[in-house]
Design an enzyme around this catalytic site. Structure first.
Site, PDB file in Angstrom:
ATOM      1  N   VAL A  59       0.829  -1.208   0.000  1.00 19.42           N
ATOM      2  CA  VAL A  59       0.000   0.000   0.000  1.00 19.42           C
ATOM      3  C   VAL A  59       0.865   1.260   0.000  1.00 19.42           C
ATOM      4  O   VAL A  59       0.515   2.268  -0.613  1.00 19.42           O
ATOM      5  CB  VAL A  59      -0.952  -0.004   1.220  1.00 19.42           C
ATOM      6  CG1 VAL A  59      -1.727   1.305   1.315  1.00 19.42           C
ATOM      7  CG2 VAL A  59      -1.928  -1.177   1.125  1.00 19.42           C
ATOM      8  N   CYS A  60       2.011   1.191   0.659  1.00 19.39           N
ATOM      9  CA  CYS A  60       2.860   2.377   0.834  1.00 19.39           C
ATOM     10  C   CYS A  60       3.241   3.079  -0.479  1.00 19.39           C
ATOM     11  O   CYS A  60       3.113   4.306  -0.567  1.00 19.39           O
ATOM     12  CB  CYS A  60       4.108   2.015   1.625  1.00 19.39           C
ATOM     13  SG  CYS A  60       3.767   1.435   3.298  1.00 19.39           S
ATOM     14  N   PRO A  61       3.687   2.364  -1.514  1.00 23.05           N
ATOM     15  CA  PRO A  61       4.047   3.095  -2.736  1.00 23.05           C
ATOM     16  C   PRO A  61       2.856   3.746  -3.419  1.00 23.05           C
ATOM     17  O   PRO A  61       3.008   4.770  -4.095  1.00 23.05           O
ATOM     18  CB  PRO A  61       4.692   2.019  -3.628  1.00 23.05           C
ATOM     19  CG  PRO A  61       4.165   0.720  -3.115  1.00 23.05           C
ATOM     20  CD  PRO A  61       3.991   0.923  -1.638  1.00 23.05           C
TER      21      PRO A  61
END
Length: 206
Positions: A59-61
């Site tokens: 999810v972070c990118p």
């Protein structure tokens, strides 16, 4: 079990309170180099401290790409965006170089590898040594004006973050005004008073 304040011997981040100071190494993707970022050096600027769990995750990118797409708007509002995780600057650099969603990422990436800043901002998972998904809006006087923490799998929305910053900046320059739900620049504001305590609908219609 010790509370984090006892473990690290400093107060935790709280809304409308002074932001815990930090001095951290950071990877700067624009210069492809390492530098030191001190919160004290950013006094008199709006700052967004954007913690994410880890490099090379899922999810972070998507979140960081979303933040990157709004770079011009953050610059227009005079906001310094700092991405942060408990990874090292070496990990940050490798991630930016290899993850396609991170191509062109413009913001400095703090390396909170000793975990102290994540602990001070009350988003550290002590068991894993990983920070949570937390966003902190810090005003030019170093006061935290916005805190958002979401569950690990849930990504954030930069449009809502920008809306909050616009509202906070409006209220800072127009003391005594309050911004209702979904407020955007140019929309009606409220002046809190006992006189409108049961007539808010009417106040918004004036």
């Amino acid at each position: 079990m010790l509370f984090m304040e006892e473990m690290f011997d400093y107060p935790l981040a709280k809304i409308d309170s002074e932001a815990p100071a930090f001095s951290l190494p950071a990877y700067n993707p624009k210069t492809d180099d390492e530098e030191i970022i001190r919160l004290d050096d950013l006094k008199w600027k709006w700052v967004v401290l954007f913690y994410y769990p880890a490099d090379f995750t899922f999810v972070c990118p998507t979140e960081l790409k979303d933040m990157a797409s709004e770079e011009a708007k953050f610059q227009e509002l005079g906001v310094e965006v700092l991405a942060a995780s408990t990874d090292t600057v070496f990990s940050h650099r490798a991630w930016v170089k290899h993850e396609r969603l991170m191509q062109g990422f413009p913001y400095k990436m703090l390396a909170d590898h000793n975990l102290e800043t994540a602990a001070a901002y009350n988003i550290l998972d002590e068991a894993s040594g990983i920070a949570g998904r937390g966003t902190f809006i810090i005003d030019p006087e170093g006061i935290i004006r916005g805190i958002e923490v979401t569950s690990g799998p849930l990504g954030r929305n930069s449009e809502e973050l920008l809306r909050k910053i616009e509202a906070l900046q409006f209220m800072r320059s127009h003391p005594g005004n309050a911004c209702p739900a979904k407020w955007t620049p140019g929309a009606k504001t409220l002046k809190p008073s006992i006189k409108i305590a049961w007539e808010v609908a009417e106040a918004l219609e004036k």
